[in-house]
Design an enzyme around this catalytic site. Structure first.
Site, PDB file in Angstrom:
ATOM      1  N   SER A 153       2.293 -37.869  20.898  1.00  0.00           N
ATOM      2  CA  SER A 153       2.691 -38.006  22.301  1.00  0.00           C
ATOM      3  C   SER A 153       1.624 -37.478  23.249  1.00  0.00           C
ATOM      4  O   SER A 153       0.925 -36.501  22.953  1.00  0.00           O
ATOM      5  CB  SER A 153       3.994 -37.242  22.546  1.00  0.00           C
ATOM      6  OG  SER A 153       4.305 -37.199  23.927  1.00  0.00           O
ATOM      7  N   TYR A 176       1.461 -41.987  28.195  1.00  0.00           N
ATOM      8  CA  TYR A 176       2.134 -42.040  29.492  1.00  0.00           C
ATOM      9  C   TYR A 176       1.031 -42.272  30.517  1.00  0.00           C
ATOM     10  O   TYR A 176       0.103 -41.461  30.632  1.00  0.00           O
ATOM     11  CB  TYR A 176       2.855 -40.733  29.795  1.00  0.00           C
ATOM     12  CG  TYR A 176       4.138 -40.527  29.022  1.00  0.00           C
ATOM     13  CD1 TYR A 176       5.208 -41.412  29.178  1.00  0.00           C
ATOM     14  CD2 TYR A 176       4.308 -39.438  28.161  1.00  0.00           C
ATOM     15  CE1 TYR A 176       6.396 -41.211  28.478  1.00  0.00           C
ATOM     16  CE2 TYR A 176       5.494 -39.237  27.469  1.00  0.00           C
ATOM     17  CZ  TYR A 176       6.524 -40.128  27.630  1.00  0.00           C
ATOM     18  OH  TYR A 176       7.700 -39.944  26.950  1.00  0.00           O
ATOM     19  N   THR A 202       4.059 -46.233  26.607  1.00  0.00           N
ATOM     20  CA  THR A 202       5.500 -46.199  26.854  1.00  0.00           C
ATOM     21  C   THR A 202       5.825 -46.866  28.181  1.00  0.00           C
ATOM     22  O   THR A 202       5.240 -46.526  29.212  1.00  0.00           O
ATOM     23  CB  THR A 202       6.007 -44.750  26.853  1.00  0.00           C
ATOM     24  OG1 THR A 202       5.900 -44.230  25.520  1.00  0.00           O
ATOM     25  CG2 THR A 202       7.454 -44.661  27.303  1.00  0.00           C
ATOM     26  N   LYS A 271       5.536 -49.809  23.844  1.00  0.00           N
ATOM     27  CA  LYS A 271       6.676 -49.042  23.321  1.00  0.00           C
ATOM     28  C   LYS A 271       7.801 -49.004  24.363  1.00  0.00           C
ATOM     29  O   LYS A 271       7.602 -48.466  25.458  1.00  0.00           O
ATOM     30  CB  LYS A 271       6.239 -47.620  22.968  1.00  0.00           C
ATOM     31  CG  LYS A 271       7.346 -46.741  22.422  1.00  0.00           C
ATOM     32  CD  LYS A 271       6.827 -45.354  22.104  1.00  0.00           C
ATOM     33  CE  LYS A 271       7.906 -44.476  21.514  1.00  0.00           C
ATOM     34  NZ  LYS A 271       8.988 -44.155  22.495  1.00  0.00           N
ATOM     35  N   HIS A 295      13.862 -44.874  23.681  1.00  0.00           N
ATOM     36  CA  HIS A 295      13.559 -43.443  23.788  1.00  0.00           C
ATOM     37  C   HIS A 295      14.660 -42.596  23.141  1.00  0.00           C
ATOM     38  O   HIS A 295      14.984 -41.506  23.607  1.00  0.00           O
ATOM     39  CB  HIS A 295      13.416 -43.060  25.266  1.00  0.00           C
ATOM     40  CG  HIS A 295      12.140 -42.367  25.599  1.00  0.00           C
ATOM     41  ND1 HIS A 295      11.050 -43.008  26.126  1.00  0.00           N
ATOM     42  CD2 HIS A 295      11.761 -41.066  25.490  1.00  0.00           C
ATOM     43  CE1 HIS A 295      10.071 -42.146  26.340  1.00  0.00           C
ATOM     44  NE2 HIS A 295      10.478 -40.957  25.949  1.00  0.00           N
TER      45      HIS A 295
END
Length: 400
Positions: A153, A176, A202, A271, A295
């Site tokens: 992440s 992100y 994402t 994603k 998520h």
């Protein structure tokens, strides 16, 4: 082992809690069973004692601070989507086949030229340091031991360099974008420079989320939160001015695929797609892969599980790019059903974190081992000796 889910279901339906909001009813039920959970967890003194991932859930529930447990377990609003993710697997049954040679099982899958021994991967989870001090580095050790694909992440609490070193090879990088493209592009280049072959951007949280259960658990946590959150800056953002900058961007459009391909040679995976029309558009715009994800029920209260979304996405993609699914996978039979409905591979999140919280890397390893063992059993029951043999014909629609 105490049937935690049945007990909580009984308590949440109790007339004593009538009129209390659903998420608070669940929180109260969780709190009222704390002594029972402690008793259950006491019987699991090592990873080997866990007989299912639900045993690891009990351990994690016991050892984690309330606010951290609330963060990990919370969905959005009334947790309907979160719970639907797992419940949807009960819509399908395995088609039992006999007198097939299943003495040798091949569970390997290929993703972008790399063959993995298992179709079960570790999904990205931000802030893993809230669950175990070594965080993503410990996850990397577990992934290395099990030859598991790890997706890191952007919100990781350990530097990507340390994670790659512990893993022994580059991981995939989850992105992100933030509203500032210069930040996104630099994050991507850093991942590429260390050898990451894939960026998974994402796209399912454009304007935040309402993790109500998390907020309620934080209220009943008596600790001073500042003691373990002195520095909220994640290593990925070192050197960036993130004051007032959110992780996600509400202005993302389909041109994000081209913009990423303009700055990196990594494969670009989207994603958070759930709709067939979006899946077709992803292929049209040059995406290299899709992760069907909501998520873990934390993106929004959609009310539809990822498993229910999977067949439509697979049909729209028509084999042109790989389709990975996450959300609600708790058993090897769940893994099998997802593969039967067309998934190339499956991701787990909360389960390996449960193991990590209780026992560090060996706990995460045990979670993966349990799921893979159950997958082997499902393959034996269905007469499928390889992942390539698993198809829609191996599952039946459940009839009640």
């Amino acid at each position: 082992m105490i049937n935690r889910r049945a007990l909580i279901r009984y308590l949440t339906l109790s007339p004593l809690l009538a009129g209390v909001p659903p998420v608070l009813r669940e929180a109260l039920a969780q709190e009222s069973t704390e002594a029972l959970l402690e008793a259950a967890a006491a019987g699991i003194r090592s990873p080997a004692d866990a007989l299912s991932v639900f045993d690891m859930e009990s351990v994690a529930r016991h050892v984690l601070p309330r606010a951290h447990w609330g963060y990990l377990s919370s969905g959005t609003d009334d947790n309907i989507t979160r719970d639907r993710n797992h419940a949807a697997y009960q819509q399908y049954q395995l088609r039992a086949r006999r007198l097939v040679d299943v003495s040798q099982l091949d569970t390997s899958v290929e993703l972008f030229g790399r063959r993995w021994n298992t179709p079960i991967l570790f999904c990205p989870i931000g802030g893993t340091g809230a669950f175990f001090p070594e965080a993503e580095v410990a996850t990397a050790r577990a992934a290395r031991a099990r030859d598991v694909l790890q997706i890191l992440s952007t919100g990781a609490t350990q530097p990507i360099e340390a994670v790659v070193e512990a893993r022994g090879e580059p991981v995939w990088f989850q992105l992100y974008t933030t509203p500032k493209w210069e930040i996104a592009s630099k994050l991507v280049k850093r991942a590429e420079n260390i050898g990451c072959p894939v960026v998974a951007v994402t796209v399912d949280t454009p304007n935040g989320r309402n993790t109500e259960m998390q907020g309620r658990f934080s209220r009943i946590d008596e600790r001073d939160c500042a003691l373990c959150h002195k520095d909220r800056t994640k290593p990925a953002f070192a050197g960036f001015d993130m004051q007032g900058v959110p992780l996600t961007s509400a202005s993302l459009t389909w041109d994000v695929v081209k913009r990423l391909k303009d700055v990196t040679d990594m494969k670009v995976v989207l994603k958070g797609l759930e709709d067939p029309e979006d899946a077709a558009l992803a292929v049209e715009h040059g995406a290299d892969g899709i992760i069907v994800s909501n998520h873990g029920g934390r993106a929004g209260e959609i009310g539809r599980s990822t498993l229910e979304s999977l067949p439509g996405v697979v049909k729209a993609v028509a084999g042109r790019i790989p389709v990975i699914i996450d959300g609600g996978i708790r058993r090897g039979t769940d893994v099998f059903k997802a593969l039967a409905l067309g998934a190339t591979a499956v991701g787990i999140g909360r389960p390996y974190i449960w193991g990590l919280a209780g026992f560090g890397a060996p706990g995460a390893e045990r979670v993966h081992q349990l799921l893979e063992r159950e997958l082997h059993l499902a393959m034996g029951q269905t007469g499928t000796s390889s992942i390539a043999e698993i198809s829609r014909s191996n599952v039946l629609d459940a009839t009640w």
